[in-house]
Design an enzyme around this catalytic site. Structure first.
Site, PDB file in Angstrom:
ATOM      1  N   ARG A 243     -56.259  22.956 -39.829  1.00 54.41           N
ATOM      2  CA  ARG A 243     -57.157  22.275 -40.640  1.00 54.41           C
ATOM      3  C   ARG A 243     -56.303  21.585 -41.661  1.00 54.41           C
ATOM      4  O   ARG A 243     -56.631  20.613 -42.385  1.00 54.41           O
ATOM      5  CB  ARG A 243     -58.097  23.264 -41.400  1.00 54.41           C
ATOM      6  CG  ARG A 243     -59.387  23.713 -40.418  1.00 54.41           C
ATOM      7  CD  ARG A 243     -60.274  24.789 -40.884  1.00 54.41           C
ATOM      8  NE  ARG A 243     -61.397  25.041 -39.712  1.00 54.41           N
ATOM      9  CZ  ARG A 243     -61.649  26.024 -39.712  1.00 54.41           C
ATOM     10  NH1 ARG A 243     -61.535  27.161 -40.397  1.00 54.41           N
ATOM     11  NH2 ARG A 243     -62.636  26.337 -38.624  1.00 54.41           N
ATOM     12  N   TYR A 362     -64.332  17.543 -36.551  1.00 56.60           N
ATOM     13  CA  TYR A 362     -63.639  18.524 -35.394  1.00 56.60           C
ATOM     14  C   TYR A 362     -63.070  19.569 -36.230  1.00 56.60           C
ATOM     15  O   TYR A 362     -62.709  19.434 -37.598  1.00 56.60           O
ATOM     16  CB  TYR A 362     -62.925  17.764 -34.361  1.00 56.60           C
ATOM     17  CG  TYR A 362     -61.884  16.935 -35.025  1.00 56.60           C
ATOM     18  CD1 TYR A 362     -61.391  16.727 -36.375  1.00 56.60           C
ATOM     19  CD2 TYR A 362     -61.138  16.205 -34.017  1.00 56.60           C
ATOM     20  CE1 TYR A 362     -60.590  15.728 -36.755  1.00 56.60           C
ATOM     21  CE2 TYR A 362     -60.178  15.256 -34.376  1.00 56.60           C
ATOM     22  CZ  TYR A 362     -59.808  15.096 -35.730  1.00 56.60           C
ATOM     23  OH  TYR A 362     -58.771  14.236 -36.107  1.00 56.60           O
ATOM     24  N   GLU A 363     -62.537  20.502 -35.696  1.00 56.31           N
ATOM     25  CA  GLU A 363     -61.835  21.665 -36.155  1.00 56.31           C
ATOM     26  C   GLU A 363     -62.612  22.489 -37.277  1.00 56.31           C
ATOM     27  O   GLU A 363     -62.048  22.753 -38.255  1.00 56.31           O
ATOM     28  CB  GLU A 363     -60.461  21.308 -36.570  1.00 56.31           C
ATOM     29  CG  GLU A 363     -59.494  20.887 -35.486  1.00 56.31           C
ATOM     30  CD  GLU A 363     -58.077  21.250 -35.908  1.00 56.31           C
ATOM     31  OE1 GLU A 363     -57.597  21.904 -36.714  1.00 56.31           O
ATOM     32  OE2 GLU A 363     -57.216  20.298 -35.408  1.00 56.31           O
ATOM     33  N   GLY A 364     -64.045  22.423 -36.917  1.00 53.04           N
ATOM     34  CA  GLY A 364     -64.834  22.984 -37.872  1.00 53.04           C
ATOM     35  C   GLY A 364     -65.751  21.924 -38.824  1.00 53.04           C
ATOM     36  O   GLY A 364     -64.916  21.126 -39.458  1.00 53.04           O
TER      37      GLY A 364
END
Length: 378
Positions: A243, A362-364
């Site tokens: 992140r 993306y990535e949360g």
């Protein structure tokens, strides 16, 4: 509190800024238009030591720190978010977990491949029914003698159809939920490994995204990454670091959009003067600048916390959430300044806006980042 970059970090910024201007910017529009993986650019980044730059020199890397790694992604993403994405995935999501959780044998084998060996890395967690909720994954791994057998599929895998080495997550005991997930290092050459659908995306056209399929895929027993059943914690720790990379990518997109808008408003004349002379335009730039400064501080703080060995989950989530929403707001405001021109492909601003959107997903997703932050502070 120290706000100055080290000499090494400043040199990384200078190197990446020059590389981006001369090697990335000239082909960014064509990369997007043709959805072409920028292979030659990535090979040059390997030669520069950027691919795997956070890997210690003993394993073939440049031995750079996490902040230098974030700066590299930030600079690349000012002109081509696709290139920034490829590097962020390779460094943070593939090299990162192997470096942190791998055995000495795994590090000696795979990290040189991912640095001086010019092998591209990827991270495979997401499945059709397991996005934010990784516990619903259906990909399974069973131990048979001296190897594991993987069956299932993964979707939306960045670097999917160009990567050579994957960090893959699979269920080794479905009855245990997240405690039944394990991580594996999988090579694309292994029997039973195949690439499925190539995704056609709204943005990041140069970043190769694909489905990965495992059909009785044979993975050596020694390629279990970490302990059996610890895959979920490895994935979450890896995403914390990843992140920071996405925050840096989003930050770069915002900076690139602001720079394009500033250049345009200096030359666009309306009502007898350049539109950057109107107070309304100036106030918008003031807000953009303030947001970018705040996003940079959040991103660099998260990287510094990681480097110091502190728990950085909240710092990374704050940086990713703030910078991704900043990138979206900044590109929208910048496009508005271009008027109708911004809506055409004659200028890069519409590409930047399309690229910015994925950083909120993306990535949360942004919603997941708020869950992470609130869950840790309450």
């Amino acid at each position: 509190m120290e706000f100055e970059l080290t000499r090494e970090q400043e040199l990384v910024r200078k190197m990446m800024r020059e590389f981006t201007e001369t090697q990335v910017k000239p082909i960014a529009a064509e990369t997007d238009k043709t959805s072409t993986y920028p292979r030659e650019t990535i090979e040059k980044l390997f030669d520069l030591g950027v691919m795997g730059m956070i890997v210690p020199e003993a394993y073939g890397g440049a031995g750079a720190d996490d902040l230098a790694g974030a700066i590299a992604i930030e600079e690349l993403s000012k002109q081509c978010a696709s290139t920034g994405d490829i590097v962020a995935t390779h460094n943070g999501l593939c090299c990162g977990p192997i470096l942190q959780h791998g055995t000495e044998e795994q590090k000696k084998k795979y990290l040189p491949m991912l640095t001086t060996g010019h092998h591209v890395g990827a991270f495979a967690l997401t499945e059709p029914n397991a996005g934010s909720d990784a516990s619903k994954g259906q990909t399974e791994a069973r131990l048979e003698g001296d190897h594991w057998v993987l069956n299932g599929s993964k979707i939306f895998i960045t670097n999917g159809y160009v990567a050579d080495v994957f960090v893959v997550f699979a269920m080794t005991d479905k009855s245990k939920g997240t405690k039944g997930i394990s991580a594996f290092i999988v090579e694309s050459s292994y029997p039973g490994f195949s690439v499925g659908k190539h995704e056609e995306k709204m943005g990041l056209h140069g970043s190769p995204t694909a489905e990965i399929v495992f059909t009785d895929c044979i993975v050596p027993k020694e390629n279990l990454l970490g302990r059996e059943g610890k895959g979920f914690s490895i994935a979450m720790q890896t995403l914390d670091g990843g992140r920071i990379g996405i925050a840096a990518q989003a930050l770069g997109i915002a900076q690139g959009a602001m720079a394009e808008a500033m250049d345009f408003t200096k030359t666009r004349v309306q009502f007898g003067k350049p539109i950057d002379k109107f107070q309304n335009t100036q106030f918008v730039f003031a807000d953009m600048y303030m947001g970018i400064q705040a996003g940079q501080l959040l991103t660099y703080k998260a990287a510094a916390s990681k480097m110091a060995g502190k728990r950085f989950t909240v710092d990374a989530a704050c940086a990713k959430l703030f910078c991704s929403e900043l990138a979206m707001k900044t590109t929208v405001k910048a496009l508005q300044m271009f008027g109708g021109y911004g809506y055409t492909r004659d200028y890069p601003i519409e590409r930047m806006m399309r690229d910015a959107k994925i950083t909120e997903i993306y990535e949360g997703t942004s919603e997941i980042q708020r869950v992470v932050i609130s869950g840790n502070i309450l």
